[in-house]
Design an enzyme around this catalytic site. Structure first.
Site, PDB file in Angstrom:
ATOM      1  N   SER A  72      62.508  -4.063  -3.176  1.00  0.00           N
ATOM      2  CA  SER A  72      61.873  -3.213  -1.870  1.00  0.00           C
ATOM      3  C   SER A  72      62.189  -2.262  -1.285  1.00  0.00           C
ATOM      4  CB  SER A  72      61.396  -4.567  -1.333  1.00  0.00           C
ATOM      5  OG  SER A  72      62.918  -4.525  -0.561  1.00  0.00           O
ATOM      6  N   ASN A 111      68.704 -11.257   6.953  1.00  0.00           N
ATOM      7  CA  ASN A 111      67.227 -11.842   7.210  1.00  0.00           C
ATOM      8  C   ASN A 111      66.730 -11.307   8.867  1.00  0.00           C
ATOM      9  OD1 ASN A 111      67.627 -13.547   5.382  1.00  0.00           O
ATOM     10  ND2 ASN A 111      68.068 -15.008   5.495  1.00  0.00           N
ATOM     11  N   HIS A 123      17.095  -7.330  15.378  1.00  0.00           N
ATOM     12  CA  HIS A 123      16.825  -7.379  14.002  1.00  0.00           C
ATOM     13  C   HIS A 123      16.078  -6.112  13.339  1.00  0.00           C
ATOM     14  CE1 HIS A 123      16.379 -11.473  15.215  1.00  0.00           C
ATOM     15  NE2 HIS A 123      16.378 -10.969  17.147  1.00  0.00           N
ATOM     16  N   SER A 130      26.017  15.400  -4.154  1.00  0.00           N
ATOM     17  CA  SER A 130      26.260  15.089  -5.524  1.00  0.00           C
ATOM     18  C   SER A 130      26.465  15.945  -6.339  1.00  0.00           C
ATOM     19  CB  SER A 130      24.773  14.410  -5.603  1.00  0.00           C
ATOM     20  OG  SER A 130      24.453  13.504  -7.079  1.00  0.00           O
ATOM     21  N   LYS A 143      21.354  16.529  -1.993  1.00  0.00           N
ATOM     22  CA  LYS A 143      21.600  15.570  -0.929  1.00  0.00           C
ATOM     23  C   LYS A 143      22.969  15.836  -0.553  1.00  0.00           C
ATOM     24  CE  LYS A 143      21.978  11.392  -2.638  1.00  0.00           C
ATOM     25  NZ  LYS A 143      21.799  10.377  -2.959  1.00  0.00           N
ATOM     26  N   ASN A 187      26.098  13.233   1.760  1.00  0.00           N
ATOM     27  CA  ASN A 187      26.347  11.948   1.554  1.00  0.00           C
ATOM     28  C   ASN A 187      26.901  11.970   2.788  1.00  0.00           C
ATOM     29  OD1 ASN A 187      24.325  11.132  -0.537  1.00  0.00           O
ATOM     30  ND2 ASN A 187      25.923  11.981  -2.427  1.00  0.00           N
ATOM     31  N   GLU A 190      31.189   6.206   5.364  1.00  0.00           N
ATOM     32  CA  GLU A 190      31.024   5.088   3.570  1.00  0.00           C
ATOM     33  C   GLU A 190      32.417   4.354   3.167  1.00  0.00           C
ATOM     34  OE1 GLU A 190      26.784   5.471   1.363  1.00  0.00           O
ATOM     35  OE2 GLU A 190      28.376   7.503   0.562  1.00  0.00           O
ATOM     36  N   TYR A 216      63.984 -18.213   7.170  1.00  0.00           N
ATOM     37  CA  TYR A 216      63.319 -17.524   6.271  1.00  0.00           C
ATOM     38  C   TYR A 216      63.676 -17.927   4.890  1.00  0.00           C
ATOM     39  CZ  TYR A 216      63.936 -13.018   3.797  1.00  0.00           C
ATOM     40  OH  TYR A 216      63.307 -12.028   2.431  1.00  0.00           O
ATOM     41  N   GLN A 247      58.792 -10.454   2.428  1.00  0.00           N
ATOM     42  CA  GLN A 247      59.278  -9.463   1.684  1.00  0.00           C
ATOM     43  C   GLN A 247      58.064  -8.348   1.375  1.00  0.00           C
ATOM     44  OE1 GLN A 247      62.622  -7.789  -0.744  1.00  0.00           O
ATOM     45  NE2 GLN A 247      61.471  -7.718  -2.481  1.00  0.00           N
ATOM     46  N   LYS A 272      55.146  -6.347   4.332  1.00  0.00           N
ATOM     47  CA  LYS A 272      55.275  -4.993   4.019  1.00  0.00           C
ATOM     48  C   LYS A 272      54.710  -3.733   3.793  1.00  0.00           C
ATOM     49  CE  LYS A 272      60.375  -5.349   4.599  1.00  0.00           C
ATOM     50  NZ  LYS A 272      60.017  -7.097   4.423  1.00  0.00           N
TER      51      LYS A 272
HETATM   52  N1  ARG Z   1      64.077  -7.029   2.007  1.00  0.00           N
HETATM   53  C1  ARG Z   1      64.445  -8.439   2.575  1.00  0.00           C
HETATM   54  C2  ARG Z   1      63.238  -8.557   2.773  1.00  0.00           C
HETATM   55  O1  ARG Z   1      62.278  -7.394   3.507  1.00  0.00           O
HETATM   56  C3  ARG Z   1      65.328  -8.645   3.408  1.00  0.00           C
HETATM   57  C4  ARG Z   1      65.749  -9.692   3.541  1.00  0.00           C
HETATM   58  C5  ARG Z   1      66.517  -9.974   2.703  1.00  0.00           C
HETATM   59  N2  ARG Z   1      66.966 -11.453   3.211  1.00  0.00           N
HETATM   60  C6  ARG Z   1      67.334 -12.258   2.124  1.00  0.00           C
HETATM   61  N3  ARG Z   1      68.348 -13.775   2.056  1.00  0.00           N
HETATM   62  N4  ARG Z   1      67.270 -11.632   0.699  1.00  0.00           N
HETATM   63  O2  ARG Z   1      62.318  -9.462   3.458  1.00  0.00           O
END
Ligand code: ARG
Length: 489
Positions: free
Chosen positions: A37, A124, A170, A297, A303, A305, A310, A337, A342, A345
């Site tokens: 990640s 975690n 309406h 356009s 035009k 726009n 939008e 967990y 992950q 994010k």
């Molecule tokens: N990159 C992991 C996440 O975003 C961090 C936690 C990882 N924990 C684990 N037990 N593999 O959640």
């Protein structure tokens, strides 16, 4: 029994991961890429370092690590932060995520002290803390952006408190309203959005650290001290600590709540967008927005726009999609967990980015700060007052006023309603407005009608009559403007 497989030195180097000893084969490149990640969660670096500094400070205060180690960690993390800020940090996919990357570099810099930082902590509770810290600081940026947009709308309302446009239900002309009143409806929405953000912040601002992997830890951590160091306190200054370790590491409610609040805010922007788009179309012709928010356009030379509204309407779908993504992410997860988390994010990051950009661009487009540097001459929304009034005159917008007039003369409302329907029909057949019907004709519908009826049949008379708290009479609109100004500072 088979002899245990021993990894070669080469294999171990290749792996270079935090849990090597138990593993008998390295990950394939595909699995590494799939599970890593770091290329998105490196965005959490500042929060990660702040969390580590608070954790290390507490470990030292509790005599779990030495003062010397604490100082080494502080110094090392300062170097790591400087490297990251300067864009010189060597992020490694092999080290999976932001947490392991920073810890590995810290250990490279300060040796064993770096290895002691993770005492009583797990990734975690670490990652849960990081996202909360990061999101809290983003909420603190979003709330002022919401205030800016409200101020921009209030300024437009103030300029246009007396301007009349058709109020629709309406999308049919219903009753005359003040354009300022219309703008203030959006101010109410964005004010609620700001309230929601402040509320989400409370539940975001709680500390998971100390939950460790899932069950808590055997070290005598002072969780409240860490919470206070990180500013995780309520208004009264009480430390805010997640009270159940299993929940602490697995809870992402705050991310979902935030994305829900962001979705609703985007829905408000989308509704405003839809109106701006309609209003600037040739069929309405109510407003113009400055050229710098529109595009031409490539084929039709005439035009202009409304790309910005939008796109905002389109991006609303994207943010609502992130809400669906996050809420679905959680639905099948057993405690505590799971790596699924992950996946929280990217939707969260994109929600924040999209919302912030959209709020900024809308403040600029609505408020129209003029950029002398770029030679911008036109700012904000330019209102075509005659076009709005002409459209209001088209739809018998004062029919309700005539009914109310008859009620004041003693007719029951239902009868008045019916009487006016006949009057409208007559006006329609002559292709004139109610106010253009001669007094004699009006009296034909009800004998109690007198000359003063024309006061209430005018658009302005109708507007001024709605002089009730929350109504569209310009006096009420001005009172609301004063309230908003005092509130927004
Ligand atoms: N990159 C992991 C996440 O975003 C961090 C936690 C990882 N924990 C684990 N037990 N593999 O959640």
């Amino acid at each position: 029994m088979q002899a245990p497989q021993i990894m070669s030195k080469n294999q171990l180097d290749q792996k270079s991961q935090a849990w090597s000893a138990l593993f008998s084969e390295p990950m394939s490149d595909l699995v590494k890429r799939y599970t890593a990640s770091v290329f998105f969660d490196k965005r959490l670096a500042d929060a990660d370092i702040a969390g580590s500094l608070a954790h290390a400070d507490m470990l030292a205060a509790q005599h779990i690590i030495s003062q010397q180690d604490h100082e080494a960690i502080q110094k090392g993390l300062a170097t790591v932060k400087a490297e990251i800020d300067a864009g010189k940090f060597d992020w490694k996919l092999d080290l999976e995520d932001v947490h392991l990357n920073i810890e590995a570099r810290l250990t490279q810099l300060v040796g064993d002290a770096g290895k002691r930082l993770h005492t009583g902590r797990s990734r975690n509770d670490q990652v849960a803390t990081d996202i909360r810290l990061w999101l809290r600081s983003e909420i603190d940026l979003i709330v002022p952006l919401l205030a800016d947009l409200q101020r921009a709308l209030v300024a437009v309302a103030e300029k246009n408190a007396d301007v009349i446009l058709p109020g629709f239900t309406h999308l049919q002309v219903a009753q005359p309203v003040s354009f300022g009143h219309h703008m203030l409806a959006y101010v109410e929405m964005f004010a609620r959005d700001a309230e929601r953000m402040a509320d989400v912040r409370k539940r975001t601002n709680r500390l998971p650290l100390g939950a460790a992997a899932l069950a808590g830890t055997s070290y005598p951590l002072d969780r409240e001290r860490v919470a206070r160091t990180l500013g995780m306190v309520d208004e009264a200054g009480n430390a805010q600590v997640c009270q159940n370790s299993l929940d602490a590491v697995s809870d992402r409610d705050f991310a979902i709540e935030f994305t829900a609040a962001a979705s609703l805010c985007m829905v408000h922007i989308s509704r405003l967008s839809e109106e701006l788009i309609l209003w600037m179309s040739q069929s309405f012709g109510f407003i113009r927005i400055a050229d710098r928010f529109t595009t031409g356009s490539s084929i039709m030379p005439q035009k202009k726009n409304p790309d910005v509204p939008e796109l905002a309407r389109g991006k609303t779908g994207r943010v609502v999609g992130h809400l669906m993504g996050l809420i679905t992410l959680m639905k099948g997860q057993p405690l505590a967990y799971n790596k699924d988390n992950q996946e929280d994010k990217e939707p969260l990051f994109d929600t924040v980015d999209t919302l912030k950009d959209t709020l900024r661009i809308f403040s600029e487009m609505v408020g129209g700060q003029l950029g002398s540097a770029t030679g911008q001459k036109e700012g904000g929304i330019t209102v075509n007052v005659p076009a709005m009034e002409a459209a209001t005159l088209k739809g018998y917008a004062t029919a309700t006023d005539l009914a109310d007039y008859l009620v004041k003369k003693g007719l029951p409302f239902r009868d008045a309603h019916e009487t006016v329907a006949h009057a409208v029909k007559a006006a329609q057949s002559h292709n004139v407005d109610l106010s253009e019907l001669p007094l004699k004709v009006l009296q034909g519908f009800n004998a109690s009608i007198e000359k003063d009826v024309f006061d209430c049949l005018s658009l302005r008379g109708s507007l001024n009559a709605r002089n009730i708290l929350g109504g569209t009479a310009p006096d009420q609109v001005r009172a609301q403007i004063a309230r908003h100004k005092a509130r927004l500072g």
